[in-house]
Every structure is written in structure tokens, then in C-alpha cells.
Write an enzyme that holds these catalytic residues in place. Sequence first.
Site, PDB file in Angstrom:
ATOM      1  N   TYR A  65       4.574  15.730  15.067  1.00  9.23           N
ATOM      2  CA  TYR A  65       5.426  14.854  13.992  1.00  9.23           C
ATOM      3  C   TYR A  65       6.784  14.824  14.374  1.00  9.23           C
ATOM      4  CZ  TYR A  65       5.861  11.402  10.622  1.00  9.23           C
ATOM      5  OH  TYR A  65       6.418  10.418   9.894  1.00  9.23           O
ATOM      6  N   ASP A  71       5.731 -11.077   8.913  1.00  6.40           N
ATOM      7  CA  ASP A  71       6.321  -9.908   9.971  1.00  6.40           C
ATOM      8  C   ASP A  71       7.694  -9.664   9.301  1.00  6.40           C
ATOM      9  OD1 ASP A  71       6.892  -8.354  11.668  1.00  6.40           O
ATOM     10  OD2 ASP A  71       6.737  -9.555  13.539  1.00  6.40           O
ATOM     11  N   THR A  84       0.840  -1.230  -0.098  1.00 15.37           N
ATOM     12  CA  THR A  84       0.039   0.010   0.120  1.00 15.37           C
ATOM     13  C   THR A  84       0.939   1.194  -0.021  1.00 15.37           C
ATOM     14  OG1 THR A  84      -0.154   0.048   2.532  1.00 15.37           O
ATOM     15  CG2 THR A  84      -2.003  -0.956   1.195  1.00 15.37           C
ATOM     16  N   PHE A  96       2.348  -7.224   5.277  1.00 12.23           N
ATOM     17  CA  PHE A  96       1.798  -7.756   6.470  1.00 12.23           C
ATOM     18  C   PHE A  96       0.375  -7.608   6.201  1.00 12.23           C
ATOM     19  CE2 PHE A  96       1.862  -8.481  11.389  1.00 12.23           C
ATOM     20  CZ  PHE A  96       2.074  -9.643  11.117  1.00 12.23           C
ATOM     21  N   GLU A  97      -0.570  -8.653   5.460  1.00 14.49           N
ATOM     22  CA  GLU A  97      -1.926  -8.405   5.084  1.00 14.49           C
ATOM     23  C   GLU A  97      -2.442  -9.767   5.334  1.00 14.49           C
ATOM     24  OE1 GLU A  97      -2.617  -5.519   4.080  1.00 14.49           O
ATOM     25  OE2 GLU A  97      -0.754  -4.670   3.658  1.00 14.49           O
ATOM     26  N   LEU A 116       8.189   0.438   5.446  1.00 14.24           N
ATOM     27  CA  LEU A 116       7.376  -0.092   6.621  1.00 14.24           C
ATOM     28  C   LEU A 116       6.636   1.067   7.445  1.00 14.24           C
ATOM     29  CD1 LEU A 116       9.013  -3.032   8.753  1.00 14.24           C
ATOM     30  CD2 LEU A 116       7.391  -3.125   6.682  1.00 14.24           C
ATOM     31  N   VAL A 130      -2.318  11.176   2.421  1.00 17.54           N
ATOM     32  CA  VAL A 130      -3.505  10.249   3.152  1.00 17.54           C
ATOM     33  C   VAL A 130      -3.026   8.672   2.874  1.00 17.54           C
ATOM     34  CG1 VAL A 130      -5.808   9.598   3.299  1.00 17.54           C
ATOM     35  CG2 VAL A 130      -5.389  11.823   2.919  1.00 17.54           C
ATOM     36  N   THR A 131      -2.617   7.989   3.921  1.00 23.16           N
ATOM     37  CA  THR A 131      -2.454   6.490   3.715  1.00 23.16           C
ATOM     38  C   THR A 131      -2.836   5.980   5.017  1.00 23.16           C
ATOM     39  OG1 THR A 131      -0.120   6.571   4.852  1.00 23.16           O
ATOM     40  CG2 THR A 131      -0.253   6.980   2.319  1.00 23.16           C
ATOM     41  N   TYR A 185       3.295   4.314  -0.210  1.00 23.62           N
ATOM     42  CA  TYR A 185       4.648   4.776  -0.689  1.00 23.62           C
ATOM     43  C   TYR A 185       5.270   3.257  -1.210  1.00 23.62           C
ATOM     44  CZ  TYR A 185       4.473   9.606  -0.180  1.00 23.62           C
ATOM     45  OH  TYR A 185       4.230  11.189  -0.205  1.00 23.62           O
TER      46      TYR A 185
HETATM   47  P1  NAI Z   1       1.206   2.337   4.730  1.00 26.60           P
HETATM   48  O1  NAI Z   1       0.281   2.077   5.646  1.00 26.60           O
HETATM   49  O2  NAI Z   1       0.302   2.672   3.192  1.00 26.60           O
HETATM   50  O3  NAI Z   1       2.130   1.151   4.136  1.00 26.60           O
HETATM   51  C1  NAI Z   1       2.694   0.177   5.023  1.00 26.60           C
HETATM   52  C2  NAI Z   1       3.465  -1.016   4.546  1.00 26.60           C
HETATM   53  O4  NAI Z   1       3.894  -1.635   5.541  1.00 26.60           O
HETATM   54  C3  NAI Z   1       2.153  -2.036   3.983  1.00 26.60           C
HETATM   55  O5  NAI Z   1       2.724  -2.569   2.804  1.00 26.60           O
HETATM   56  C4  NAI Z   1       2.066  -3.007   5.195  1.00 26.60           C
HETATM   57  O6  NAI Z   1       1.691  -4.441   4.819  1.00 26.60           O
HETATM   58  C5  NAI Z   1       3.512  -3.031   5.550  1.00 26.60           C
HETATM   59  N1  NAI Z   1       3.769  -3.734   7.156  1.00 26.60           N
HETATM   60  C6  NAI Z   1       3.165  -2.902   7.973  1.00 26.60           C
HETATM   61  N2  NAI Z   1       3.754  -3.855   9.251  1.00 26.60           N
HETATM   62  C7  NAI Z   1       4.576  -4.793   8.517  1.00 26.60           C
HETATM   63  C8  NAI Z   1       5.228  -5.923   9.136  1.00 26.60           C
HETATM   64  N3  NAI Z   1       5.087  -6.017  10.479  1.00 26.60           N
HETATM   65  N4  NAI Z   1       5.784  -6.766   8.497  1.00 26.60           N
HETATM   66  C9  NAI Z   1       5.758  -6.553   7.102  1.00 26.60           C
HETATM   67  N5  NAI Z   1       5.126  -5.373   6.550  1.00 26.60           N
HETATM   68  C10 NAI Z   1       4.585  -4.710   7.216  1.00 26.60           C
HETATM   69  O7  NAI Z   1       2.224   3.500   4.925  1.00 26.60           O
HETATM   70  P2  NAI Z   1       2.912   4.633   4.128  1.00 26.60           P
HETATM   71  O8  NAI Z   1       2.126   5.895   4.526  1.00 26.60           O
HETATM   72  O9  NAI Z   1       3.236   4.344   2.684  1.00 26.60           O
HETATM   73  O10 NAI Z   1       4.294   4.408   4.774  1.00 26.60           O
HETATM   74  C11 NAI Z   1       5.407   3.981   4.485  1.00 26.60           C
HETATM   75  C12 NAI Z   1       6.695   4.837   4.793  1.00 26.60           C
HETATM   76  O11 NAI Z   1       6.502   6.322   4.348  1.00 26.60           O
HETATM   77  C13 NAI Z   1       6.506   4.940   6.359  1.00 26.60           C
HETATM   78  O12 NAI Z   1       7.970   4.783   6.672  1.00 26.60           O
HETATM   79  C14 NAI Z   1       6.141   6.266   6.635  1.00 26.60           C
HETATM   80  O13 NAI Z   1       6.427   7.001   7.673  1.00 26.60           O
HETATM   81  C15 NAI Z   1       6.681   7.251   5.336  1.00 26.60           C
HETATM   82  N6  NAI Z   1       6.176   8.323   5.001  1.00 26.60           N
HETATM   83  C16 NAI Z   1       4.602   8.334   4.842  1.00 26.60           C
HETATM   84  C17 NAI Z   1       4.214   9.559   4.720  1.00 26.60           C
HETATM   85  C18 NAI Z   1       2.518   9.884   4.621  1.00 26.60           C
HETATM   86  O14 NAI Z   1       2.211  11.029   4.705  1.00 26.60           O
HETATM   87  N7  NAI Z   1       1.986   8.665   4.438  1.00 26.60           N
HETATM   88  C19 NAI Z   1       4.874  10.973   4.341  1.00 26.60           C
HETATM   89  C20 NAI Z   1       6.374  10.503   4.455  1.00 26.60           C
HETATM   90  C21 NAI Z   1       6.813   9.460   4.742  1.00 26.60           C
END
Ligand code: NAI
Length: 395
Positions: free
Chosen positions: A234, A111, A51, A74-75, A139, A273-274, A53
Site C-alpha cells: 500500500y 466520468d 458507495t 459512475f454507476e 473517488l 471492505v469496500t 466513504y
Molecule cells: P468505493 O469503490 O466504495 O467508491 C468509489 C466511488 O467513486 C463510487 O461512488 C464510484 O461510483 C465513484 N467513481 C469511480 N470512478 C468514477 C469516475 N470515473 N467518475 C465518477 N465517479 C467515479 O471506494 P472507497 O473505498 O469508498 O474509496 C473512496 C476513497 O477513500 C478513495 O480515495 C480510497 O482510496 C479512500 N480510502 C479507502 C479506504 C478503504 O479501506 N476502503 C481506506 C482509506 C481511504
Amino acid sequence: MKISPKVREFLCLTAHPEGCQKNVENQITYVKKHSEVKNGPKKVLIIGASTGYGLASRINAAFGCGAATIGVMFERQAAGKRTATAGWYNTAAFEHAAANEDLYAKTVNGDAFSKEVKDQVIDLIKKDLGKVDAVIYSLAAPRRTAEDGTVYQSVLKTTGEDFTNKNLNLKDNTIGEKTIEAATEEEVEATVKVMGGEDWKAWIRALTDADAIEEDAVTFAYSYIGPELTYPIYFEGTIGAAKKHLHKTAGEISEEFKENGISAYISVNKGLVTQASSAIPIVPLYMAVLYSVMKEKGLHEGCIEQITRLFGEKAVFGQAETDGQGLIRLDDWELKPEVQAEVERRWEKINTENVREYADIEGYWEDFYQMFGFHMDGVDYEKDLDPSVNIPSIP
Ligand code: NAI
């Protein structure tokens, strides 16, 4: 069965398989049209690939660079009437689209913090690809079970003193106030354990020890800094402490694995938004205001636009464009002075009566629903569907 959204504040408990597929297809179409990568990678490991990024990164690697990809996520698969998670459906759609173009794509669901999953991924790399030439760490996890069995829980709190500011009430789109408590020392440390750089480095070490990573490989992780307005929740909050640790880890990886020629970067991305970000208090209102300002100025981007710019313009696989501190700044447009001045002006004035004038509430919710495959153009939501969908590479 018919599948409709079941929203509980910042969560949606259902996901729509055809809507998620459409979402992935739209992102693939975008990348095919806009990708301009020089010296792209050919064998990429994406940790957190299903999902947000990470998914946008996997799509850019495969459809922008023609790379073989291994994704870790992790889905949850569907069970009876319970739908699968959006990330499950996204990954099924991604693997089918990759297969149609003869692109290798396999996924490990488990995980990422565990040794078992690291070993499983390394076995897969050795068997199918030999070595990877890029590792993307994306992650966003609420907790981590360490090797010794200790469970660390990440918290979204401020540090120092409690912090109060305006907040969007996601139940009814009213504006209220939210007070965020200051974290204890243990809570800060636990958040750093989960969202800091320790596990990223552990992955690089495991790959290097197993000779499963190419010399001159590139690795990067995603971070957020944001404007001063959100610093207390943040960048100066618990999550910010973890991100600072992640930034430090990039330098440590480049230093420790110098002989292997590995370069580690941080890409500081835009607030979007994620599933991870909608859980942070105060941030959803900031994002709704930001969306309206950036859309008005023609500067708005989603995950796929951001990562396409990272791979192309910011040359993350070549002479990466970094700031004075070695960070790649994909938040350059978000932090433009004229954007932030307008966000601040609106933030001062915003209340329940004028929220739709100053913030893009529709845009916020549209992105939210689409993350789960709802509100997508061209999808028949009246159709009866089997929620159970297979991911080709997962038995
Ligand atoms: P998301 O929630 O869309 O994606 C998280 C991903 O991690 C998913 O693929 C999920 O299956 C996986 N995951 C979670 N726990 C796991 C585990 N224990 N083992 C294996 N996979 C696992 O999150 P998003 O927002 O895409 O975040 C990704 C990175 O980007 C994070 O480091 C976040 O801090 C960073 N980020 C996000 C921003 C935002 O506004 N959404 C802005 C800038 C950076």
C-alpha cells in the site's frame, strides 16, 4: 425476478435494490442518532458519492447537517435481467430518503475526470444552489481518460522489488502466498494520474473559475496509510505514491486558493471492505485480522461510523484536529500500538487451519455481501423484484 449474489473473487456481479435501500436507511438512522456537527456545511458536492466513504459522507452531510447535496458517481442502471450496480440502488434510496425530509439531492452519473461532467455539475450548482461550501473528493477509480484522450490505468503493485506475503484466497478462504510484482516507472506515474491529486485540484479550479464555490469553503479527500505490514503493497506501493501526491495536493490547494479562503485537508481513514479495497492483494487478509482484533477491543468502525467521527469529533468543518503533518487521523484506532501488536502476533501464526480463530472471515464476507445489498436483516430475498429502479434526479 429473484436476485441472488453472483460472486467472482472480489467482485459481485449483482446487487439487490431492497437490500441496498436497507443499507442506506441503516446508515441514515446511525447518523441521526450519533451526529454532532458544529458549523456544518449547507451545500455540499461529493465526488464519488454512491458507495463506501463517499456515500457515508453524503449521508452525514444531508442527515447530520441538513445540507443540500450534489453527488457525482459512475454507476450503471439495470438492463433487462442485469441488475443495476449497488451504487445506483444506494443513490436511488438516498434521494428518496432526502426527498422525504425536504432535503435537496441531485446526482450526476458520469466520468468525474471529464470536462463534460465538471461543466454539468457546475451548471447544476449555479442553477440550484449558487455556490457550494464543501467539496468532498472520494473517488476510487481504476482508470482515467485525460483531456487529451490518453488513458491512464492505475495498478496495484509494489515499488522497488517484488514482494511476497500471506494472502487470503477469496475463492475458498484458504491462506496462501501472493507475490506482487514491482511496478515500472510508467505504471507508478499512471497510478498517480488516476488516484493522485491532479483531478481534485482541477475540480477546485473549475469551481473557483466559475464562481461556484463559497469563500472559506472546505474541501477534503480520503487517504490510507496503514501499518508497516502493508507498506510494500500500500503506502510504498503504486497506490501509496498516488496518495503521497494527494497529500501534497492538499497543501497546494490551500496555497493556490488562499485568496478564496479555501482550506484543503486529507483525512486518513481506516482500512475497510469496500469495492475499491477488496481488489488489493494481501489487504483483505490484513482487514480480516484487523476486524477481529478491533471487534474484540470494541474499537471496530465501518464507513458511516468513521465519517460521523470525522464530521463531529474531528471537526473537519471547524478547527479540524490534525497531526503534525496536517493530516486528519481517522486511522487513530487502527494504528493503536496494542491493536497492531495483536495483528502482528496473529499474522505470524495464521494459516488455513486456524484462519477462523485469528481472523474475522465471517465479518469480512458479511461486509462484502452487504455492500451489494445481500445478507441484510429484514429483507425478503425470495421476493420477485423488478431490478429496474429510477433515481429521481436522473432523467
Ligand atoms: P468505493 O469503490 O466504495 O467508491 C468509489 C466511488 O467513486 C463510487 O461512488 C464510484 O461510483 C465513484 N467513481 C469511480 N470512478 C468514477 C469516475 N470515473 N467518475 C465518477 N465517479 C467515479 O471506494 P472507497 O473505498 O469508498 O474509496 C473512496 C476513497 O477513500 C478513495 O480515495 C480510497 O482510496 C479512500 N480510502 C479507502 C479506504 C478503504 O479501506 N476502503 C481506506 C482509506 C481511504
